[in-house]
Motif scaffolding. Structure first.
Motif, PDB file in Angstrom:
ATOM      1  N   PRO A   1       0.847  -1.191   0.000  1.00 14.75           N
ATOM      2  CA  PRO A   1       0.000   0.000   0.000  1.00 14.75           C
ATOM      3  C   PRO A   1       0.882   1.240   0.000  1.00 14.75           C
ATOM      4  N   ASP A   2       0.426   2.266  -0.653  1.00 15.00           N
ATOM      5  CA  ASP A   2       1.146   3.532  -0.655  1.00 15.00           C
ATOM      6  C   ASP A   2       0.839   4.325   0.614  1.00 15.00           C
ATOM      7  N   ILE A   3      -0.410   4.183   1.081  1.00  9.98           N
ATOM      8  CA  ILE A   3      -0.862   4.865   2.291  1.00  9.98           C
ATOM      9  C   ILE A   3      -1.699   3.893   3.107  1.00  9.98           C
ATOM     10  N   VAL A   4      -1.507   3.929   4.424  1.00  6.79           N
ATOM     11  CA  VAL A   4      -2.356   3.167   5.336  1.00  6.79           C
ATOM     12  C   VAL A   4      -3.029   4.178   6.263  1.00  6.79           C
ATOM     13  N   LEU A   5      -4.352   4.152   6.297  1.00  4.62           N
ATOM     14  CA  LEU A   5      -5.124   4.949   7.246  1.00  4.62           C
ATOM     15  C   LEU A   5      -5.527   3.994   8.355  1.00  4.62           C
ATOM     16  N   LEU A   6      -5.019   4.232   9.551  1.00  3.61           N
ATOM     17  CA  LEU A   6      -4.998   3.210  10.592  1.00  3.61           C
ATOM     18  C   LEU A   6      -5.632   3.684  11.883  1.00  3.61           C
ATOM     19  N   ASP A   7      -6.630   2.945  12.344  1.00  2.48           N
ATOM     20  CA  ASP A   7      -7.215   3.174  13.660  1.00  2.48           C
ATOM     21  C   ASP A   7      -6.279   2.566  14.700  1.00  2.48           C
ATOM     22  N   ARG A   8      -6.180   3.156  15.869  1.00  2.54           N
ATOM     23  CA  ARG A   8      -5.294   2.616  16.914  1.00  2.54           C
ATOM     24  C   ARG A   8      -6.005   1.607  17.807  1.00  2.54           C
ATOM     25  N   ASP A   9      -7.224   1.931  18.202  1.00  2.00           N
ATOM     26  CA  ASP A   9      -7.917   1.154  19.231  1.00  2.00           C
ATOM     27  C   ASP A   9      -8.741   0.034  18.596  1.00  2.00           C
TER      28      ASP A   9
ATOM     29  N   ILE B   1       4.275  -2.983   9.873  1.00  2.00           N
ATOM     30  CA  ILE B   1       4.610  -2.231   8.655  1.00  2.00           C
ATOM     31  C   ILE B   1       6.070  -1.818   8.693  1.00  2.00           C
ATOM     32  N   ARG B   2       6.493  -1.243   9.794  1.00  2.00           N
ATOM     33  CA  ARG B   2       7.874  -0.760   9.904  1.00  2.00           C
ATOM     34  C   ARG B   2       8.866  -1.925   9.980  1.00  2.00           C
ATOM     35  N   ALA B   3       8.512  -3.014  10.664  1.00  2.00           N
ATOM     36  CA  ALA B   3       9.404  -4.177  10.762  1.00  2.00           C
ATOM     37  C   ALA B   3       9.631  -4.826   9.397  1.00  2.00           C
ATOM     38  N   ARG B   4       8.617  -4.781   8.543  1.00  2.00           N
ATOM     39  CA  ARG B   4       8.734  -5.362   7.198  1.00  2.00           C
ATOM     40  C   ARG B   4       9.327  -4.381   6.185  1.00  2.00           C
ATOM     41  N   ASN B   5       9.680  -3.207   6.665  1.00  2.00           N
ATOM     42  CA  ASN B   5      10.253  -2.165   5.801  1.00  2.00           C
ATOM     43  C   ASN B   5       9.362  -1.831   4.612  1.00  2.00           C
ATOM     44  N   ILE B   6       8.068  -1.803   4.844  1.00  2.00           N
ATOM     45  CA  ILE B   6       7.127  -1.430   3.794  1.00  2.00           C
ATOM     46  C   ILE B   6       7.183   0.090   3.642  1.00  2.00           C
ATOM     47  N   ASP B   7       7.485   0.527   2.450  1.00  2.00           N
ATOM     48  CA  ASP B   7       7.642   1.948   2.181  1.00  2.00           C
ATOM     49  C   ASP B   7       6.281   2.562   1.888  1.00  2.00           C
ATOM     50  N   CYS B   8       5.600   2.978   2.950  1.00  2.00           N
ATOM     51  CA  CYS B   8       4.300   3.617   2.796  1.00  2.00           C
ATOM     52  C   CYS B   8       4.167   4.701   3.851  1.00  2.00           C
ATOM     53  N   ARG B   9       3.270   5.608   3.597  1.00  2.00           N
ATOM     54  CA  ARG B   9       2.953   6.645   4.577  1.00  2.00           C
ATOM     55  C   ARG B   9       1.809   6.124   5.428  1.00  2.00           C
ATOM     56  N   VAL B  10       1.849   6.428   6.733  1.00  2.00           N
ATOM     57  CA  VAL B  10       0.820   5.959   7.652  1.00  2.00           C
ATOM     58  C   VAL B  10       0.172   7.142   8.341  1.00  2.00           C
ATOM     59  N   GLY B  11      -1.150   7.220   8.183  1.00  2.00           N
ATOM     60  CA  GLY B  11      -1.933   8.215   8.886  1.00  2.00           C
ATOM     61  C   GLY B  11      -2.740   7.522   9.968  1.00  2.00           C
ATOM     62  N   MET B  12      -2.461   7.869  11.212  1.00  2.00           N
ATOM     63  CA  MET B  12      -3.276   7.344  12.309  1.00  2.00           C
ATOM     64  C   MET B  12      -4.562   8.165  12.313  1.00  2.00           C
ATOM     65  N   VAL B  13      -5.675   7.510  12.073  1.00  2.00           N
ATOM     66  CA  VAL B  13      -6.981   8.164  12.056  1.00  2.00           C
ATOM     67  C   VAL B  13      -7.785   7.456  13.129  1.00  2.00           C
TER      68      VAL B  13
END
Length: 192
Positions: free
Chosen positions: A46-54, A67-79
């Motif tokens: 994915p290029d962008i992940v819109l991610l709920d926390r709870d 995502i970060r452990a797999r070195n996936i190059d995407c932007r993450v927006g916590m929504v």
């Protein structure tokens, strides 16, 4: 429809489906209704992940870590509806938006900001992510409490250092563009 792929992750199916509907005319949108489902969908890029926390069982923080452990190059927006606290300093997201999202234009603006960030150098992306953390905390935590928090002070120092080291690069950016990126206007101030 754009070839740009967005992964919307939220355990509240009506919210995830609404975000997907708002974005699907412009982007290739995939939807996950749990953290575990999102992690399973990370086989693509994915290029962008819109991610709920709870989320139960596998939280948004767990998905972000995967995502970060797999070195996936995407932007993450916590929504998310989770009010930010100093714990956000440890998270590797690009922007933090507190629900509710007021409409499709606001969500589209978040996505477009993340798309723009992907075009910048790694150092500028890091500066913008750190600046987003700072703006998020400053909008939600009293200045006196921020002043006493050592990790927050370290964040401020990192931002200053990055700005100095990137001064030539930042000089090349349009002032309005830089202000737009460095100011996270989607976080409503609620100083206590």
């Amino acid at each position: 429809m754009s070839e740009y792929q967005i992964l919307v992750v939220d355990d509240e199916q009506p919210i995830a489906d609404l975000f997907t509907r708002w974005l699907e005319d412009e982007y290739d949108v995939r939807t996950a209704y749990s953290g575990a489902e999102a992690i399973a969908m990370l086989d693509g890029s994915p290029d962008i992940v819109l991610l709920d926390r709870d989320m139960p069982e596998t939280s948004g923080d767990d998905v972000l870590e995967a995502i970060r452990a797999r070195n996936i190059d995407c932007r993450v927006g916590m929504v998310t509806a989770v009010e930010p606290d100093f714990d956000v300093l440890e998270l590797g997201y690009d922007t933090y938006v507190v629900k509710p999202i007021t409409g499709p234009d606001e969500l589209y603006d978040v996505v477009e900001s993340l798309r723009r960030r992907a075009t910048y150098s790694t150092d500028v992306q890091q500066l913008l992510a750190l600046s987003s953390k700072r703006a998020t905390l400053e909008a939600r935590i009293a200045e006196s409490e921020l002043a006493r928090h050592e990790e927050y002070q370290t964040l401020v120092s990192e931002i200053r250092h990055l700005k100095r080291s990137l001064s030539t690069t930042l000089d090349g950016m349009d002032d309005a563009e830089l202000d737009m990126e460095l100011t996270d206007s989607r976080v409503a101030p609620e100083q206590t």
